[in-house]
Every structure is written in C-alpha cells, then in structure tokens.
Design an enzyme around this catalytic site. Structure first.
Site, short mmCIF file in Angstrom:
data_model
loop_
_atom_site.label_atom_id
_atom_site.label_comp_id
_atom_site.label_asym_id
_atom_site.label_seq_id
_atom_site.Cartn_x
_atom_site.Cartn_y
_atom_site.Cartn_z
CG HIS A 243 41.46 48.53 45.50
ND1 HIS A 243 42.55 48.88 46.27
CD2 HIS A 243 41.66 49.10 44.29
CE1 HIS A 243 43.37 49.63 45.56
NE2 HIS A 243 42.86 49.79 44.36
O1 RIB Z 1 40.46 53.31 46.14
C1 RIB Z 1 39.99 52.10 45.58
C2 RIB Z 1 38.50 52.07 45.55
O2 RIB Z 1 38.02 53.16 44.75
C3 RIB Z 1 37.94 50.80 44.88
O3 RIB Z 1 36.70 50.49 45.44
C4 RIB Z 1 37.78 51.22 43.45
O4 RIB Z 1 36.78 50.47 42.78
C5 RIB Z 1 37.32 52.64 43.61
O5 RIB Z 1 35.90 52.62 43.91
#
Ligand code: RIB
Ligand code: CA
Length: 313
Positions: A243
């Site tokens: 992500h």
């Molecule tokens: O949903 C994914 C996000 O939530 C990413 O930033 C992961 O590191 C968590 O913070």
C-alpha cells in the site's frame, strides 16, 4: 531541480517501512525533512521505534524521527497486529534502534516546519491514520494554506473496505481526522485500496528484493514474506498489496498512476459504514471535488522502480 521537501507521517507497519526506504533512497528527488510516527498498525511506542529502525537500516541517521499522537482524535485506538504482527515489523529479527527520538512532539514539528519553510513548498505524506495531520490543522489553522499538497494512502471505493466491509484501516481508525483533512481544501491525492490492490507482491517480485543481496533487500523480502500471508489468505491473491510505497512512487513517477478528480466525503456517523470514503466517481452529486482519487497503476513499472531505488541503499 531542487528535491521536493516532504514530511512522512507513518505507522510502521511493513509497507510503511518499504515506503520510507524508497523515500530515503532518493535524496536527489526527495528531501525528507522529518518522519512523524502516529498510532495505527501498532501503538505509538512501537511505530516511533520502527520508524527509527528503518532510518538506521537506510543509513540515514540524518533524518529526524518524532512521535506524534498516540490515539485518534475522538475514539479508542484500533490496531492491526493481526496483519503486521506484535512488533509491527514482524518477519525478520530486528535490533533496537540507537537513533534517538526527537524530544519535540511530532505535531509541533509539522506546525513549526510549515511556518518556517516557504509557503507551498512542503508536501505531507500520510501513510497511516490522519490524526497528526488533522491535529496540526485544528491547532494551527494558519498552516493549512502553507501546505503544497497532501499525498496519502487511505480509503477505498470499488475495492470496498479491509477492516470493515465499508472502510479502509487508515480512515477507519480516525474518521474524524480524515474528515478534517478531506474538507481542508489542501490539494489532495489519494492512494486507496482500489489502486494498492493492483500492486501485489509476487514470488518473483519478492525474489528481486532478495537477489539484491543487501541488508535492505533481505529485510524487505522478509517483511513482505510475513506481511503477504494475511492478504493471500483473506483474498486468495498471489501476493499482498504494498500500500504505502504507492505514495512515494507517485511523487517520483506520477505517470505510473491514473485516477479522477472527484469528491470524496468521509462517513463519521453511521456505525455500519463508519470511515467509508464515499467517492463520487461518476460525479452524480454537486459536492465539491476535493481530491485526485487514484484507481490504476502500471504495476510492473512500479516494482521496477522499487527494486531499482532500493538497490541504492
Ligand atoms: O489499509 C492499509 C493501510 O493501513 C496501510 O497504510 C497499512 O500500513 C495500514 O496503515
Ligand atoms: Ca501505514
């Protein structure tokens, strides 16, 4: 061209760690003024420790690390050890950092930096819940107009939620904070699950990290090996979405991404859909457009960028 000045706001988290490494590997393009930890994936004592571990791993002890807020603005903290493990960086064994934590509160660091740096010169890169950013905007409204732009990881629309059926984790943990940020008027680019779920790790992509035969490559491979088990089980996918590195990759090569400039409004009242990013993708309403909502990525080029830059560390 002078490097872009950025502040990374983060809740490491294996994917945050890879994003921080990517940023620190590109000093000629990104001037990381500071890293501010926020409570999210794991509690603040761990996210600030993990941020310091990653700076040391990158050989960038010059980058100051701050602790920000330890709880959401108006709710109890929800964490994600089920995804990231107890330490937040499960996978490899990590030594404690020797890099000291800055004494100043992370929120005050962001306020002071925005007041000191030329107006419109600093980009904020939130990779976790938006508690620190919203607290900055609430405590010092004068700095809002001084922010160049915000590029954040959070939200979901067509991909729907990952922590509830309706909400993505970063937004869900602190929906009131997200509402403040999305209504702030600051130029905003959003990397939702809609795009991050198209940037999946695969065995070959993780092997590329391992074949770097560097400490960074070995750590990144071990983190992604650990991190991907949860998503592979849940989604039956061939890998996990990386992500947060999408935020930094966008700063480096925006042409790898595409999306729409639309209105996104945050649900803060309904228990059923709390934290949902209600994206007016088809422009059905007359709600003011407030963000570039990214929906697509050139995934192979993204991973080539990642491997190429991380190999520099
Ligand atoms: O949903 C994914 C996000 O939530 C990413 O930033 C992961 O590191 C968590 O913070
Ligand atoms: Ca994160």
């Amino acid at each position: 061209m002078a490097p872009r000045k950025i502040i990374i706001d983060t809740d490491p988290g294996q994917d945050d760690a890879v994003a921080i490494l990517l940023a620190l590997a590109c000093p000629e393009e990104l001037d990381v003024l500071g890293i501010v930890a926020v409570a999210g994936n794991v509690p603040l004592p761990l996210t600030q420790k993990n941020a310091r571990i990653v700076c040391e791993l990158a050989g960038r002890r010059d980058v100051p690390v701050y602790a920000g807020c330890d709880a959401p603005m108006a709710r109890k903290l929800i964490t994600a050890e089920h995804v990231h493990g107890k330490t937040g960086l499960d996978g490899p064994v990590m030594e404690d950092p020797t890099l000291p934590l800055q004494d100043q509160h992370g929120v005050d660091f962001i306020i002071d930096t925005l007041r000191r740096e030329p107006s419109g010169s600093v980009t904020l890169c939130p990779l976790g819940p938006l508690t620190n950013i919203a607290t900055v905007f609430t405590r010092a409204p004068d700095v809002i107009k001084r922010v160049k732009e915000i590029v954040l990881m959070g939200g979901a629309y067509f991909e729907v939620g990952n922590i509830t059926p309706a909400a993505e984790f970063n937004i869900y943990v602190d929906p009131e904070a997200a509402d403040i940020v999305f209504r702030s008027g600051v130029p905003l680019t959003v990397m939702p699950l809609d795009v991050t779920h198209k940037a999946l790790t695969t065995k070959a992509r993780i092997a590329a990290f391992r074949e770097m035969s560097s400490r960074v490559g070995t750590m990144v491979a071990a983190w992604t090996d650990f991190f991907e088990r949860f998503d592979m089980e849940k989604y039956g996918s061939e890998g996990a979405p990386l992500h947060d590195p999408c935020v930094i990759a966008y700063l480096l090569e925006p042409h790898l991404f595409s999306g729409r400039f639309i209105n996104v409004t945050i649900e803060t009242r309904s228990e059923l859909t709390l934290g949902m990013t209600v994206a007016d993708w088809w422009r059905i309403t007359d709600r003011p457009k407030n963000c570039l909502f990214i929906g697509d990525i050139l995934a192979d080029k993204f991973y080539s960028l990642l491997s190429d830059r991380l190999a520099r560390l």
